[in-house]
Design an enzyme around this catalytic site. Structure first.
Site, short mmCIF file in Angstrom:
data_model
loop_
_atom_site.label_atom_id
_atom_site.label_comp_id
_atom_site.label_asym_id
_atom_site.label_seq_id
_atom_site.Cartn_x
_atom_site.Cartn_y
_atom_site.Cartn_z
N TYR A 26 0.80 -1.23 0.00
CA TYR A 26 0.00 0.00 0.00
C TYR A 26 0.83 1.28 0.00
O TYR A 26 0.27 2.38 -0.07
CB TYR A 26 -0.96 0.00 1.20
CG TYR A 26 -1.96 -1.12 1.14
CD1 TYR A 26 -2.88 -1.19 0.10
CD2 TYR A 26 -1.98 -2.13 2.10
CE1 TYR A 26 -3.80 -2.22 0.02
CE2 TYR A 26 -2.90 -3.17 2.04
CZ TYR A 26 -3.80 -3.20 0.99
OH TYR A 26 -4.72 -4.22 0.91
N HIS A 103 -8.62 1.96 -5.75
CA HIS A 103 -7.82 1.05 -4.92
C HIS A 103 -6.36 1.46 -5.04
O HIS A 103 -5.88 1.71 -6.16
CB HIS A 103 -7.98 -0.40 -5.37
CG HIS A 103 -9.38 -0.90 -5.24
ND1 HIS A 103 -9.91 -1.28 -4.03
CD2 HIS A 103 -10.37 -1.02 -6.15
CE1 HIS A 103 -11.18 -1.63 -4.21
NE2 HIS A 103 -11.48 -1.49 -5.48
C1 DQA Z 1 -7.66 -1.94 -1.21
C2 DQA Z 1 -7.68 -3.36 -1.77
C3 DQA Z 1 -8.59 -4.27 -0.97
O1 DQA Z 1 -8.59 -5.59 -1.50
C4 DQA Z 1 -8.12 -4.34 0.47
O2 DQA Z 1 -9.03 -5.11 1.24
C5 DQA Z 1 -7.89 -3.01 1.08
C6 DQA Z 1 -7.32 -1.93 0.27
C7 DQA Z 1 -6.64 -1.04 -1.92
O3 DQA Z 1 -6.73 0.18 -1.74
O4 DQA Z 1 -5.76 -1.52 -2.64
O5 DQA Z 1 -8.08 -2.82 2.28
O6 DQA Z 1 -8.95 -1.38 -1.40
#
Ligand code: DQA
Length: 152
Positions: A26, A103
């Site tokens: 992330y 995302h």
């Molecule tokens: C997310 C991707 C999702 O699968 C995950 O559960 C998240 C973050 C992303 O920002 O990449 O919590 O939404």
């Protein structure tokens, strides 16, 4: 002068831990860094934003419902609820205005259970894998989309 369109930017569960949580997936930006960058970009585009995060499905749904009266569009990173929440999807359907799903990670490069998102059925567009830039790209797109709506 035309009223400044308000955009609701919603962030789902665990995104409050950004910067500490799985930085290899992330990134190192904190949610507050993303909020600051969004506020700067929105200002330059002539948009106003409300930026929120919740770990609770019902709270996110309450915010989406309230936005029907106050916001021109929603940018949402539903996090884990993307893959599980029919109720959040239903609230977004009732919103009846543009929704962009964001995302940070590219969910299609990850585990198969992340490849399906209920929210994508409702979203005008989906941005996945561009980190913080994805939120900014969503605002850029909405500035153009909302301007087109006004002109139509
Ligand atoms: C997310 C991707 C999702 O699968 C995950 O559960 C998240 C973050 C992303 O920002 O990449 O919590 O939404």
């Amino acid at each position: 002068m035309a009223k400044t369109p308000r955009i609701l930017i919603l962030n789902g569960p665990n995104l409050n831990l950004l910067g500490e949580r799985e930085p290899a997936v992330y990134g190192r930006d904190r949610l507050s860094d993303i909020e600051k960058a969004c506020a700067r970009r929105a200002k330059s585009l002539g948009l106003a934003i409300d930026f929120r995060q919740s770990n609770h499905e019902g709270e996110l749904i309450d915010w989406v419902q309230a936005a029907r009266k106050s916001h021109a569009a929603i940018v949402i990173n539903p996090a884990g609820y993307s893959h599980s929440s029919v109720s959040l999807m239903d609230a977004l359907i009732a919103f009846e205005r543009p929704v962009i799903e964001v995302h940070l990670s590219n969910i299609f490069r990850r585990e198969p259970f992340r490849h399906h998102s209920y929210v994508s059925r409702v979203a005008l567009g989906v941005i996945s894998g561009l980190g913080k830039q994805g939120y900014l790209a969503a605002l850029d797109a909405l500035a153009g989309i909302l301007k087109t709506e006004v002109e139509a």
